[in-house]
Design a protein around this motif. Structure first.
Motif, PDB file in Angstrom:
ATOM      1  N   PHE A 224       0.851  -1.194   0.000  1.00 52.53           N
ATOM      2  CA  PHE A 224       0.000   0.000   0.000  1.00 52.53           C
ATOM      3  C   PHE A 224       0.877   1.231   0.000  1.00 52.53           C
ATOM      4  CE2 PHE A 224      -0.077  -1.444   4.563  1.00 52.53           C
ATOM      5  CZ  PHE A 224       0.644  -0.397   5.110  1.00 52.53           C
ATOM      6  N   TYR A 225       0.239   2.378  -0.107  1.00 51.54           N
ATOM      7  CA  TYR A 225       0.986   3.609  -0.354  1.00 51.54           C
ATOM      8  C   TYR A 225       0.864   4.582   0.813  1.00 51.54           C
ATOM      9  CZ  TYR A 225       0.840   1.698  -5.021  1.00 51.54           C
ATOM     10  OH  TYR A 225       0.963   0.854  -6.095  1.00 51.54           O
ATOM     11  N   ALA A 226       1.878   5.441   0.910  1.00 49.12           N
ATOM     12  CA  ALA A 226       1.826   6.555   1.866  1.00 49.12           C
ATOM     13  C   ALA A 226       1.231   7.762   1.161  1.00 49.12           C
ATOM     14  CB  ALA A 226       3.240   6.889   2.331  1.00 49.12           C
ATOM     15  N   ALA A 227       0.697   8.689   1.948  1.00 45.92           N
ATOM     16  CA  ALA A 227       0.241   9.952   1.353  1.00 45.92           C
ATOM     17  C   ALA A 227       1.471  10.759   0.934  1.00 45.92           C
ATOM     18  CB  ALA A 227      -0.590  10.729   2.361  1.00 45.92           C
ATOM     19  N   TRP A 228       1.304  11.543  -0.124  1.00 51.61           N
ATOM     20  CA  TRP A 228       2.365  12.439  -0.594  1.00 51.61           C
ATOM     21  C   TRP A 228       2.808  13.353   0.557  1.00 51.61           C
ATOM     22  CZ3 TRP A 228      -2.707  12.342  -1.859  1.00 51.61           C
ATOM     23  CH2 TRP A 228      -3.080  11.740  -3.047  1.00 51.61           C
ATOM     24  N   SER A 229       4.080  13.728   0.531  1.00 52.14           N
ATOM     25  CA  SER A 229       4.531  14.799   1.428  1.00 52.14           C
ATOM     26  C   SER A 229       3.666  16.026   1.161  1.00 52.14           C
ATOM     27  CB  SER A 229       5.994  15.123   1.120  1.00 52.14           C
ATOM     28  OG  SER A 229       6.347  16.348   1.707  1.00 52.14           O
ATOM     29  N   LEU A 230       3.408  16.828   2.176  1.00 48.10           N
ATOM     30  CA  LEU A 230       2.637  18.055   1.935  1.00 48.10           C
ATOM     31  C   LEU A 230       3.386  18.895   0.899  1.00 48.10           C
ATOM     32  CD1 LEU A 230       1.482  19.004   5.523  1.00 48.10           C
ATOM     33  CD2 LEU A 230       0.417  17.475   3.860  1.00 48.10           C
ATOM     34  N   SER A 231       2.630  19.497  -0.008  1.00 50.81           N
ATOM     35  CA  SER A 231       3.276  20.201  -1.132  1.00 50.81           C
ATOM     36  C   SER A 231       4.287  21.235  -0.649  1.00 50.81           C
ATOM     37  CB  SER A 231       2.217  20.879  -2.002  1.00 50.81           C
ATOM     38  OG  SER A 231       1.337  19.917  -2.521  1.00 50.81           O
ATOM     39  N   TYR A 232       3.896  22.033   0.382  1.00 50.12           N
ATOM     40  CA  TYR A 232       4.797  23.132   0.779  1.00 50.12           C
ATOM     41  C   TYR A 232       6.027  22.644   1.523  1.00 50.12           C
ATOM     42  CZ  TYR A 232       2.358  22.904   5.328  1.00 50.12           C
ATOM     43  OH  TYR A 232       1.820  22.491   6.508  1.00 50.12           O
TER      44      TYR A 232
ATOM     45  N   ILE B  80      10.508  24.619  -0.112  1.00 56.21           N
ATOM     46  CA  ILE B  80      11.394  25.006   0.986  1.00 56.21           C
ATOM     47  C   ILE B  80      12.592  25.791   0.431  1.00 56.21           C
ATOM     48  CG2 ILE B  80      12.933  24.086   2.792  1.00 56.21           C
ATOM     49  CD1 ILE B  80      10.101  23.522   3.551  1.00 56.21           C
ATOM     50  N   GLU B  81      13.110  25.320  -0.723  1.00 54.74           N
ATOM     51  CA  GLU B  81      14.313  25.956  -1.294  1.00 54.74           C
ATOM     52  C   GLU B  81      13.953  27.030  -2.320  1.00 54.74           C
ATOM     53  OE1 GLU B  81      16.586  22.597  -2.752  1.00 54.74           O
ATOM     54  OE2 GLU B  81      16.422  21.619  -0.795  1.00 54.74           O
ATOM     55  N   ARG B  82      12.655  27.255  -2.523  1.00 56.03           N
ATOM     56  CA  ARG B  82      12.156  28.300  -3.439  1.00 56.03           C
ATOM     57  C   ARG B  82      12.692  28.120  -4.864  1.00 56.03           C
ATOM     58  NH1 ARG B  82      12.752  33.581   0.573  1.00 56.03           N
ATOM     59  NH2 ARG B  82      11.604  32.667   2.294  1.00 56.03           N
ATOM     60  N   ASN B  83      12.677  26.884  -5.317  1.00 55.04           N
ATOM     61  CA  ASN B  83      13.196  26.584  -6.664  1.00 55.04           C
ATOM     62  C   ASN B  83      12.069  26.640  -7.682  1.00 55.04           C
ATOM     63  OD1 ASN B  83      15.848  26.189  -5.911  1.00 55.04           O
ATOM     64  ND2 ASN B  83      15.516  24.043  -5.388  1.00 55.04           N
TER      65      ASN B  83
ATOM     66  N   LEU C 298       6.392  33.652   0.675  1.00 55.23           N
ATOM     67  CA  LEU C 298       7.470  32.655   0.570  1.00 55.23           C
ATOM     68  C   LEU C 298       7.853  32.120   1.950  1.00 55.23           C
ATOM     69  CD1 LEU C 298       9.917  34.316  -2.009  1.00 55.23           C
ATOM     70  CD2 LEU C 298       8.647  32.190  -2.355  1.00 55.23           C
ATOM     71  N   SER C 299       7.853  33.010   2.932  1.00 52.46           N
ATOM     72  CA  SER C 299       8.319  32.603   4.276  1.00 52.46           C
ATOM     73  C   SER C 299       7.334  31.648   4.956  1.00 52.46           C
ATOM     74  CB  SER C 299       8.560  33.832   5.152  1.00 52.46           C
ATOM     75  OG  SER C 299       7.306  34.438   5.429  1.00 52.46           O
ATOM     76  N   LYS C 300       6.124  31.554   4.396  1.00 49.36           N
ATOM     77  CA  LYS C 300       5.151  30.633   5.003  1.00 49.36           C
ATOM     78  C   LYS C 300       5.387  29.180   4.610  1.00 49.36           C
ATOM     79  CE  LYS C 300       1.243  33.814   5.120  1.00 49.36           C
ATOM     80  NZ  LYS C 300       0.010  34.080   4.392  1.00 49.36           N
ATOM     81  N   TYR C 301       6.169  28.959   3.555  1.00 47.82           N
ATOM     82  CA  TYR C 301       6.354  27.585   3.082  1.00 47.82           C
ATOM     83  C   TYR C 301       7.307  26.833   4.011  1.00 47.82           C
ATOM     84  CZ  TYR C 301       4.354  29.499  -1.262  1.00 47.82           C
ATOM     85  OH  TYR C 301       3.547  30.122  -2.191  1.00 47.82           O
TER      86      TYR C 301
END
Ligand SMILES: Cc1ncc(COP(=O)(O)O)c(C=O)c1O
Length: 395
Positions: free
Chosen positions: A318-326, A332-335, A348-351
């Motif tokens: 079975f599968y895990a849920a995706w990491s939260l998008s932010y 995190i690295e603002r790429n 940006l600082s909220k991510y």
């Protein structure tokens, strides 16, 4: 896949992809979707991410605009916002349904908010009547991401009939698949005209109902093709042929998954509130069970231990849920390939961790069981193994 898919593919190949006959499967697919959802237009796309990007472009969303999205989902939803040069703003989820929370949407609205994208997660439905009302009151565009939900119902309407735009994916794990592909429902014909042009390189001479220009249209040295900027997001004819066959079989495809979902729900019912909390549905909604999702009580057994136990008993992975998008490195690295300059430092600082506490608490505990068993005995076997694993976890 059935013989129907093979028959339609053969028709495309026999046509030699000729322009005059070749556009037919795309147009037939679009017509079938528009009819099923009773909307003026449906436009076929190369995937269910391009659909959302096109919807945002057609809605005029761009630099400086904020779009509210859920963090607990496959990240295409927020990627589409970045692709439109806009700012994803994350709203927390509901602890029980795992769907984006209407109150969190209200809290996230600012004067820059232009649109909300909701996801019908795992085959369930968000609180669409409430979210539609919020969008109407605040003048916001509502986009539904229904990649995981086909023919789900919400208070007498289909999931897909609430949004100004509604996106579906035909990627290989979905209820209805052509390997890759997608479609965008448009509530208003004039939006569909823009979406067609965005889908097809801004070609003049196209319309919501006309997917291709013919060779005859352009036999003039002075012919000007591009009226507006667009992308080539068209769905290939071979994929359209498969997707049309699957659309004609969609009731059968969805009902098999619903049947499996109900078998799992039944097998797990005695463990509810003790070892697990299954995804809940809002009142008057149905779940189409793209997968069967539950939150594991990790005080009883950890996620890894439960997976090892289930596999050792002969259970399917079975599968895990995706990491939260932010929390993905790109956030995190603002790429964002330079688009970070379009986003305020405040946003940006909220991510970072702490932004959506409920999603952060729930995501590591989620188990996603696949539901695409075409032989019901296989599903029954998995349900028995689940019951055994739960009993052993309690010891
Ligand atoms: C909720 C959700 N949205 C969007 C997508 C993206 O669709 P696609 O892979 O067709 O771009 C997916 C899965 O693929 C999804 O699960």
């Amino acid at each position: 896949m059935s013989e129907l898919e093979a028959k339609y593919i053969t028709e495309v190949i026999s046509s030699q992809f000729s322009v005059s006959s070749g556009a037919s499967f795309m147009m037939r697919l679009e017509a079938a979707f528009a009819k099923r959802f009773s909307v003026p237009s449906a436009i076929a796309f190369v995937n269910g991410t391009a659909t959302m990007h096109a919807a945002l472009e057609a809605a005029g969303v761009g630099v400086g605009d904020e779009v509210i999205v859920p963090p607990l989902t496959m990240s295409s939803t927020s990627l589409a916002v970045l692709q439109s040069n806009a700012t994803p703003v994350f709203a927390d989820v509901d602890r029980e349904t795992f769907q984006i929370c209407p109150n969190a949407i209200l809290d996230a609205i600012t004067e820059k908010t232009k649109a909300v994208i909701v996801v019908a997660l795992y085959g369930g439905s968000p609180d669409l009547p409430k979210i539609r009302q919020i969008c109407d009151q605040r003048g916001l565009v509502l986009i539904e991401d229904n990649a995981e939900c086909f023919l789900g119902e919400n208070n007498g309407k289909l999931v897909g009939q609430y949004g100004d735009f509604s996106s579906f994916s035909f990627q290989s794990t979905k209820h209805l698949t052509s390997g890759e592909g997608g479609i965008l429902l448009c509530r208003r014909k004039e939006d569909a005209q823009s979406v067609r042009s965005i889908q097809s390189l801004g070609y003049r001479g196209l319309s919501a109902d006309k997917a291709k220009i013919t060779k005859e249209d352009i036999q003039n040295p002075n012919f000007k093709r591009h009226g507006v900027l667009g992308w080539n997001y068209r769905m290939p004819e071979l994929c359209c042929a498969v997707a049309l066959a699957q659309t004609e079989r969609i009731d059968e495809l969805v009902s098999q998954r619903v049947r499996v979902g109900k078998i799992f729900a039944e097998a797990l019912s005695e463990f509810e509130g003790k070892v697990i909390s299954s995804q809940k549905n809002y009142e008057n909604t149905s779940n189409t069970y793209w997968c069967y999702a539950f939150s594991l009580n990790t005080d009883v057994i950890t996620w890894d231990e439960f997976r090892r136990l289930f596999l050792s008993l002969g259970g399917d992975p079975f599968y895990a849920a995706w990491s939260l998008s932010y929390l993905e490195p790109m956030f995190i690295e603002r790429n964002f390939l330079g688009r970070e300059k379009f986003i305020s430092e405040h946003n940006l600082s909220k991510y970072q961790r702490g932004l959506c506490p409920i999603a952060e608490e729930v995501q590591p505990k989620i188990v996603q069981l696949k539901t695409n068993y075409w032989n019901i005995d296989d599903a029954l076997k998995q349900a028995n193994l689940l019951r055994t694993a739960m009993e052993q976890a309690c010891v």
